[in-house]
Scaffold this motif. Structure first.
Motif, PDB file in Angstrom:
ATOM      1  N   GLY A  56       0.789  -1.227   0.000  1.00  9.22           N
ATOM      2  CA  GLY A  56       0.000   0.000   0.000  1.00  9.22           C
ATOM      3  C   GLY A  56       0.819   1.275   0.000  1.00  9.22           C
ATOM      4  N   ILE A  57       2.143   1.169   0.183  1.00  8.56           N
ATOM      5  CA  ILE A  57       2.999   2.363   0.170  1.00  8.56           C
ATOM      6  C   ILE A  57       3.322   2.729  -1.280  1.00  8.56           C
ATOM      7  N   LYS A  58       3.230   4.000  -1.583  1.00  9.63           N
ATOM      8  CA  LYS A  58       3.563   4.480  -2.913  1.00  9.63           C
ATOM      9  C   LYS A  58       4.933   5.138  -2.891  1.00  9.63           C
ATOM     10  N   PRO A  59       5.747   4.894  -3.895  1.00  9.10           N
ATOM     11  CA  PRO A  59       7.102   5.456  -3.899  1.00  9.10           C
ATOM     12  C   PRO A  59       7.101   6.965  -4.021  1.00  9.10           C
ATOM     13  N   ALA A  60       8.072   7.589  -3.375  1.00  9.19           N
ATOM     14  CA  ALA A  60       8.242   9.039  -3.461  1.00  9.19           C
ATOM     15  C   ALA A  60       8.590   9.421  -4.898  1.00  9.19           C
ATOM     16  N   SER A  61       8.358  10.677  -5.217  1.00  2.00           N
ATOM     17  CA  SER A  61       8.594  11.149  -6.585  1.00  2.00           C
ATOM     18  C   SER A  61      10.040  11.575  -6.823  1.00  2.00           C
ATOM     19  N   SER A  62      10.826  11.690  -5.741  1.00  2.00           N
ATOM     20  CA  SER A  62      12.208  12.148  -5.891  1.00  2.00           C
ATOM     21  C   SER A  62      13.068  11.571  -4.779  1.00  2.00           C
ATOM     22  N   ILE A  63      14.246  11.083  -5.132  1.00  2.00           N
ATOM     23  CA  ILE A  63      15.202  10.582  -4.142  1.00  2.00           C
ATOM     24  C   ILE A  63      16.586  11.143  -4.460  1.00  2.00           C
ATOM     25  N   THR A  64      17.452  11.100  -3.445  1.00  2.00           N
ATOM     26  CA  THR A  64      18.822  11.572  -3.593  1.00  2.00           C
ATOM     27  C   THR A  64      19.784  10.415  -3.373  1.00  2.00           C
ATOM     28  N   TRP A  65      20.757  10.320  -4.248  1.00  2.00           N
ATOM     29  CA  TRP A  65      21.753   9.241  -4.201  1.00  2.00           C
ATOM     30  C   TRP A  65      23.133   9.854  -4.034  1.00  2.00           C
ATOM     31  N   TRP A  66      23.829   9.457  -2.946  1.00  2.00           N
ATOM     32  CA  TRP A  66      25.197   9.905  -2.707  1.00  2.00           C
ATOM     33  C   TRP A  66      26.172   8.844  -3.220  1.00  2.00           C
ATOM     34  N   THR A  67      27.082   9.263  -4.087  1.00  2.41           N
ATOM     35  CA  THR A  67      28.070   8.352  -4.648  1.00  2.41           C
ATOM     36  C   THR A  67      29.388   9.075  -4.847  1.00  2.41           C
ATOM     37  N   ASN A  68      30.461   8.319  -4.907  1.00  5.69           N
ATOM     38  CA  ASN A  68      31.777   8.890  -5.248  1.00  5.69           C
ATOM     39  C   ASN A  68      32.208   8.473  -6.646  1.00  5.69           C
ATOM     40  N   HIS A  69      31.275   7.886  -7.413  1.00  4.46           N
ATOM     41  CA  HIS A  69      31.523   7.456  -8.788  1.00  4.46           C
ATOM     42  C   HIS A  69      32.726   6.513  -8.862  1.00  4.46           C
ATOM     43  N   PRO A  70      32.643   5.346  -8.209  1.00  3.60           N
ATOM     44  CA  PRO A  70      33.786   4.423  -8.201  1.00  3.60           C
ATOM     45  C   PRO A  70      34.249   4.088  -9.608  1.00  3.60           C
ATOM     46  N   GLY A  71      35.559   4.064  -9.800  1.00  2.00           N
ATOM     47  CA  GLY A  71      36.097   3.732 -11.103  1.00  2.00           C
ATOM     48  C   GLY A  71      35.801   4.764 -12.168  1.00  2.00           C
ATOM     49  N   ALA A  72      35.731   6.045 -11.760  1.00  2.00           N
ATOM     50  CA  ALA A  72      35.449   7.136 -12.711  1.00  2.00           C
ATOM     51  C   ALA A  72      34.161   6.852 -13.483  1.00  2.00           C
ATOM     52  N   SER A  73      33.115   6.523 -12.739  1.00  2.00           N
ATOM     53  CA  SER A  73      31.882   6.015 -13.350  1.00  2.00           C
ATOM     54  C   SER A  73      30.750   7.030 -13.442  1.00  2.00           C
ATOM     55  N   MET A  74      31.024   8.321 -13.308  1.00  3.14           N
ATOM     56  CA  MET A  74      29.948   9.298 -13.292  1.00  3.14           C
ATOM     57  C   MET A  74      29.043   9.189 -14.521  1.00  3.14           C
ATOM     58  N   ALA A  75      29.650   9.115 -15.700  1.00  5.37           N
ATOM     59  CA  ALA A  75      28.855   9.033 -16.920  1.00  5.37           C
ATOM     60  C   ALA A  75      28.038   7.746 -16.955  1.00  5.37           C
ATOM     61  N   THR A  76      28.638   6.648 -16.517  1.00  7.95           N
ATOM     62  CA  THR A  76      27.923   5.371 -16.480  1.00  7.95           C
ATOM     63  C   THR A  76      26.770   5.430 -15.497  1.00  7.95           C
ATOM     64  N   GLU A  77      27.008   6.018 -14.336  1.00  9.66           N
ATOM     65  CA  GLU A  77      25.947   6.129 -13.335  1.00  9.66           C
ATOM     66  C   GLU A  77      24.810   7.024 -13.831  1.00  9.66           C
ATOM     67  N   GLN A  78      25.149   8.089 -14.510  1.00  9.28           N
ATOM     68  CA  GLN A  78      24.100   8.954 -15.047  1.00  9.28           C
ATOM     69  C   GLN A  78      23.277   8.220 -16.109  1.00  9.28           C
TER      70      GLN A  78
END
Length: 456
Positions: A56-78
């Motif tokens: 019965g719980i509905k997911p929030a419309s926005s969340i925040t994710w903290w990362t350090n982009h392991p392995g220079a992965s910023m583009a991959t994570e995006q």
């Protein structure tokens, strides 16, 4: 209590430590596992709360994710965020670069406790997730994973169970790694060596003079220092000789095998000159051709292959007289306990996506970190990668030698820091293991005595 032989004077197991945390409402144990925390993290949640009913719980419309982009992965994570948002148009994921490494994220996460700045999803490295759990900053994920049909049985058991405590899993594996032995095939050939990593450290000792001879006398092995690193890769040498930092909660830094491992490290750097400590980045030094070989994370594989002007070989970490061992490492992802169920559900949906077979294969191919699902390890994406770049296969195959880390490093507050200090004294100051390991053992024991023992 003798600090050289035991961490805790009381009989304290993983299960009754959690019971203690519940009995004290989390606050008494805050100092025990908070490291450099700032704020009242222990007030985040009560471990005695009933399991969340996600129906019965509905997911929030926005969340925040903290990362350090392991392995220079910023583009991959995006790109993964974009894929998730396309499949779930009602949820926006805000990615935040929360630090340059695991330690910086952990410090920021603990500093944010009790504020509106706490993220929904946060990196939980091998030496930090347990503190988050004791501080009641994260939630157990088993119920949520079951609700979302996340198929946790498909996770590599070793990697998933690294986050298991008291029958619950507190994170999901994400950017997971082991150390690998990397070598410069050009220099290997010039030295007349077979095209493989040394099978044992004794064999490395035999090969080192040949390598040094073709390097104008330079040390062939480049190794790194610093927290979240030195005490990690050293496990291979130590375990191979039969030593350990600890056995459960009992310290083992004074046992002969552990001391022998420390003194072997001292010898190859300061006497044999077959290894040298890099001033800044041993991985970058290897890629630049300054060393013939190095011990580096699987997460560095893509960067090394891209930067090296020579053919790179990879192999298992060398064995010792007691066998071949490698520690698991890297980071998982955890969900903050202080967020609403709606936010936690949305974070769980994204975490399920982030760690599914397709995404973990994509992430592995982009970075060199290991795929965390068994179905992905031999799936189409990774099979194609192995054919093109066989170095990627080494880390997966080496998992058979994987061993969970000793509690003195991974569970005891600041344990990694104290161990790293001792190892750096051995490497950089030519100190004997017998002279520096006792202080590390005592410091780890003091961390317990001052912050945990009074509340037992």
């Amino acid at each position: 209590m003798n600090p050289r032989s035991t961490v805790f004077s009381s009989t304290l197991t993983r299960r009754n430590l959690l019971t203690l945390s519940a009995a004290l409402g989390g606050t008494a144990l805050l100092a025990a596992c908070a490291g450099p925390s700032v704020g009242d993290a222990g007030q985040a949640a009560a471990s005695t709360a009933p399991a969340q009913d996600w129906t019965g719980i509905k997911p929030a419309s926005s969340i925040t994710w903290w990362t350090n982009h392991p392995g220079a992965s910023m583009a991959t994570e995006q790109a993964m965020i974009n894929g998730f948002q396309a499949a779930n148009p009602g949820i926006t994921v805000n990615m935040v670069t929360a630090g340059a490494n695991y330690d910086e994220i952990a410090q920021k996460f603990q500093a944010a406790a009790g504020t509106d700045s706490v993220p929904d999803l946060v990196g939980a490295s091998d030496v930090w997730w347990f503190r988050y759990m004791i501080n009641q900053q994260i939630i157990p994920l088993d119920g949520l994973a079951s609700h979302l049909n996340a198929n946790t049985a498909d996770f590599n058991t070793t990697l998933y169970d690294d986050y298991k405590y008291a029958d619950s899993h507190w994170a999901m594996p994400y950017a997971r790694s082991t150390p690998l032995f990397y070598y410069n095939k050009t220099l290997w050939s010039a030295a007349g060596l077979p095209d493989r990593a040394p099978a044992t450290w004794d064999e490395f000792d035999q090969w080192a003079p040949k390598l040094s001879a073709v390097m104008n006398g330079a040390a062939p092995l480049g190794i790194g220092k610093g927290t979240s690193w030195a005490a990690w890769w050293f496990c291979n040498i130590m375990w191979g000789k039969g030593g350990a930092y600890s056995s459960d909660w009992s310290m083992k830094l004074d046992q002969p095998e552990t001391l022998e491992a420390g003194n072997y490290l001292r010898r190859i750097i300061n006497d044999d000159k077959s290894a040298a400590v890099s001033a800044t980045d041993s991985t970058a030094d290897f890629g630049a051709g300054l060393s013939a070989c190095t011990v580096a994370s699987t997460g560095s594989l893509t960067g090394i292959l891209a930067s090296a002007k020579f053919e790179v070989g990879t192999g298992f970490l060398p064995a010792g007289p007691k066998g071949a061992f490698t520690p698991t490492g890297g980071t998982g992802m955890a969900i903050a306990s202080s967020k609403s169920p709606e936010q936690q559900l949305a974070a769980g949906m994204f975490l399920k996506y982030l760690t599914d077979a397709e995404q973990t294969a994509t992430f592995s191919a982009a970075t060199g970190y290991m795929p965390v699902r068994t179905s992905a390890m031999d799936g189409a994406t990774m099979t194609a990668i192995y054919a093109k770049k066989p170095q990627f296969r080494t880390a997966v195959d080496q998992l058979k030698n994987a061993r969970s880390q000793d509690w003195a490093r991974s569970f005891v507050p600041s344990g990694d820091k104290y161990l790293t200090t001792a190892l750096e004294q051995i490497m950089l100051q030519n100190s004997k293991a017998e002279d520096v390991f006792p202080k590390a053992s005592a410091d780890i024991s003091t961390s317990y005595d001052q912050n945990v023992k009074p509340y037992l």
